[in-house]
Design a protein around this motif. Structure first.
Motif, PDB file in Angstrom:
ATOM      1  N   GLU A  98       3.201  38.967  78.748  1.00  0.00           N
ATOM      2  CA  GLU A  98       2.675  39.862  77.715  1.00  0.00           C
ATOM      3  C   GLU A  98       3.405  41.207  77.697  1.00  0.00           C
ATOM      4  OE1 GLU A  98       0.685  39.525  75.120  1.00  0.00           O
ATOM      5  OE2 GLU A  98       0.803  37.417  75.672  1.00  0.00           O
ATOM      6  N   GLU A  99       3.904  41.600  78.868  1.00  0.00           N
ATOM      7  CA  GLU A  99       4.590  42.897  78.971  1.00  0.00           C
ATOM      8  C   GLU A  99       5.785  42.984  78.025  1.00  0.00           C
ATOM      9  OE1 GLU A  99       3.590  41.040  81.439  1.00  0.00           O
ATOM     10  OE2 GLU A  99       2.276  42.303  82.669  1.00  0.00           O
ATOM     11  N   THR A 100       6.412  41.855  77.745  1.00  0.00           N
ATOM     12  CA  THR A 100       7.579  41.847  76.855  1.00  0.00           C
ATOM     13  C   THR A 100       7.204  42.379  75.468  1.00  0.00           C
ATOM     14  OG1 THR A 100       8.496  39.972  78.045  1.00  0.00           O
ATOM     15  CG2 THR A 100       9.353  40.351  75.831  1.00  0.00           C
ATOM     16  N   TYR A 101       6.081  41.909  74.970  1.00  0.00           N
ATOM     17  CA  TYR A 101       5.659  42.302  73.614  1.00  0.00           C
ATOM     18  C   TYR A 101       5.255  43.783  73.600  1.00  0.00           C
ATOM     19  CZ  TYR A 101       5.490  37.254  73.634  1.00  0.00           C
ATOM     20  OH  TYR A 101       5.832  35.938  73.800  1.00  0.00           O
ATOM     21  N   LYS A 128       5.568  32.025  68.913  1.00  0.00           N
ATOM     22  CA  LYS A 128       5.829  33.462  69.054  1.00  0.00           C
ATOM     23  C   LYS A 128       6.888  33.986  68.070  1.00  0.00           C
ATOM     24  CE  LYS A 128       3.187  34.210  72.719  1.00  0.00           C
ATOM     25  NZ  LYS A 128       1.956  34.982  72.619  1.00  0.00           N
ATOM     26  N   ALA A 129       7.499  33.098  67.313  1.00  0.00           N
ATOM     27  CA  ALA A 129       8.633  33.505  66.471  1.00  0.00           C
ATOM     28  C   ALA A 129       8.276  34.663  65.532  1.00  0.00           C
ATOM     29  CB  ALA A 129       9.157  32.311  65.676  1.00  0.00           C
ATOM     30  N   GLU A 130       7.121  34.531  64.872  1.00  0.00           N
ATOM     31  CA  GLU A 130       6.776  35.587  63.910  1.00  0.00           C
ATOM     32  C   GLU A 130       6.550  36.929  64.597  1.00  0.00           C
ATOM     33  OE1 GLU A 130       3.700  34.487  61.056  1.00  0.00           O
ATOM     34  OE2 GLU A 130       5.021  32.772  60.591  1.00  0.00           O
ATOM     35  N   GLY A 136      10.687  43.469  65.578  1.00  0.00           N
ATOM     36  CA  GLY A 136      12.022  43.996  65.299  1.00  0.00           C
ATOM     37  C   GLY A 136      13.079  43.515  66.278  1.00  0.00           C
ATOM     38  N   VAL A 137      12.787  42.436  67.002  1.00  0.00           N
ATOM     39  CA  VAL A 137      13.800  41.896  67.912  1.00  0.00           C
ATOM     40  C   VAL A 137      14.952  41.363  67.057  1.00  0.00           C
ATOM     41  CG1 VAL A 137      14.283  40.088  69.614  1.00  0.00           C
ATOM     42  CG2 VAL A 137      12.154  41.403  69.753  1.00  0.00           C
ATOM     43  N   LYS A 185      12.788  28.218  63.274  1.00  0.00           N
ATOM     44  CA  LYS A 185      11.822  29.179  62.734  1.00  0.00           C
ATOM     45  C   LYS A 185      12.352  30.619  62.864  1.00  0.00           C
ATOM     46  CE  LYS A 185       6.875  29.758  62.813  1.00  0.00           C
ATOM     47  NZ  LYS A 185       5.617  29.517  63.490  1.00  0.00           N
ATOM     48  N   LEU A 186      12.849  30.929  64.022  1.00  0.00           N
ATOM     49  CA  LEU A 186      13.328  32.285  64.279  1.00  0.00           C
ATOM     50  C   LEU A 186      14.550  32.623  63.422  1.00  0.00           C
ATOM     51  CD1 LEU A 186      12.316  34.436  66.206  1.00  0.00           C
ATOM     52  CD2 LEU A 186      13.928  33.614  67.928  1.00  0.00           C
TER      53      LEU A 186
END
Ligand code: SF4
Ligand code: SF4
Ligand code: SF4
Length: 290
Positions: A98-101, A128-130, A136-137, A185-186
């Protein structure tokens, strides 16, 4: 690396400043990895995931930062030199933490101009793609070592997915499906994708070209073929020779551009990757991210 054909200006714009997507930039601009993602949700047989054990030892645990410390770290390293990219590359899987987000959300506020990058095994990509795109990745590296379950079952021991542990073919079928769907998707959401494949002699050496065909169809822009570092359950395997690596890279380059400057850096590296005296790390965790 051959020139990218038929790609939009977005690719050119981002990769102009990204050392992992543009060989010409590998010794010119820097990236900073923030080691905020210790957990992993799959077991690659070559991985030094003993770091899970090691993390309890003094020193090693200290390398895992929380998102606020990572923001401070970015502040420091961007003062030191030309950092254009901030990446989450482990030491586990970026998407499984979760820390990544939380980190990318904060980074969007503090340093909106830095390129946001992450690497993942792709298991959680479809769901998680959306969120990744909304954060903004800009660039994502997905490690795909096989798209044939018969080969993949010898590379991965298990996956942990939606609260359940899967093993054998069942596990790798889920992983492969999610990796490919996730890439598609990404890329449809405008995120630039590089695929890393670890070359394992006698196992996937003749298969990587099949991976290239499939990921290209799904929207990946670039591939990186990395030599196996024989560790853990794969320590009896041989490391591919330079000639073996070059052969596979040449075959893959017929299909999709190949990035050749990678020297497999650590999850806590920062600085200019192609300049030995300007590439640093926090001196704590061994790289577990291929
Ligand atoms: Fe997880 Fe990456 Fe290690 Fe595989 S190589 S087990 S995805 S940390
Ligand atoms: Fe991004 Fe991977 Fe390069 Fe790190 S090593 S900056 S996560 S592509
Ligand atoms: Fe990225 Fe590889 Fe360069 Fe490290 S050595 S910055 S992983 S391309």
């Amino acid at each position: 690396m051959k020139e990218q054909k038929g790609e939009g200006s977005k690719f050119a714009h981002i990769t102009r400043a990204h050392p992992c997507f543009n060989e010409k930039m590998h010794d010119k601009v820097g990236r900073a990895h923030v080691p905020i993602a210790p957990k992993c949700n799959i077991y690659c047989n070559f991985c030094t995931r003993d770091i899970n054990k090691d993390e309890a030892r003094p020193g090693v645990a200290a390398c895992v930062m929380d998102p606020d410390a990572a923001i401070e770290h970015v502040k420091d390293v961007t003062k030191e030199g030309p950092i254009s990219v901030v990446g989450v590359a482990g030491p586990g899987d970026a998407l499984a933490n979760e820390e990544t987000y939380e980190f990318f959300k904060k980074l969007g506020d503090t340093n909106p101009d830095l390129i946001k990058c992450m690497s993942t095994n792709g298991l959680l990509l479809p769901e998680k793609a959306e969120e990744i795109a909304n954060l903004g990745v800009n660039t994502v590296t997905v490690t795909v070592n096989a798209i044939d379950p018969e080969i993949a079952k010898d590379i991965y021991s298990f996956i942990k997915y939606k609260g359940k542990v899967y093993k054998g073919k069942e596990a790798v079928e889920i992983l492969i499906k999610n990796q490919l769907e996730g890439i598609e998707k990404l890329s449809n959401l405008g995120v630039i994708i590089k695929v890393n494949s670890v070359l394992i002699p006698g196992l996937n050496d003749e298969h990587i070209v099949e991976i290239a065909k499939e990921v290209k169809k799904r929207g990946a822009s670039l591939m990186n073929v990395l030599p196996l570092i024989p560790l853990n359950k794969m320590k009896e395997y041989s490391k591919p020779t330079c000639a073996e690596i070059e052969k596979v890279r040449d075959e893959v380059e017929e299909i999709i551009p190949v990035f050749r400057a990678c020297t497999q850096c650590r999850a806590d590296a920062f600085g200019i990757p192609g300049k030995k005296n300007e590439d640093k790390h926090l001196g704590m965790t061994p790289a577990s991210h291929y």
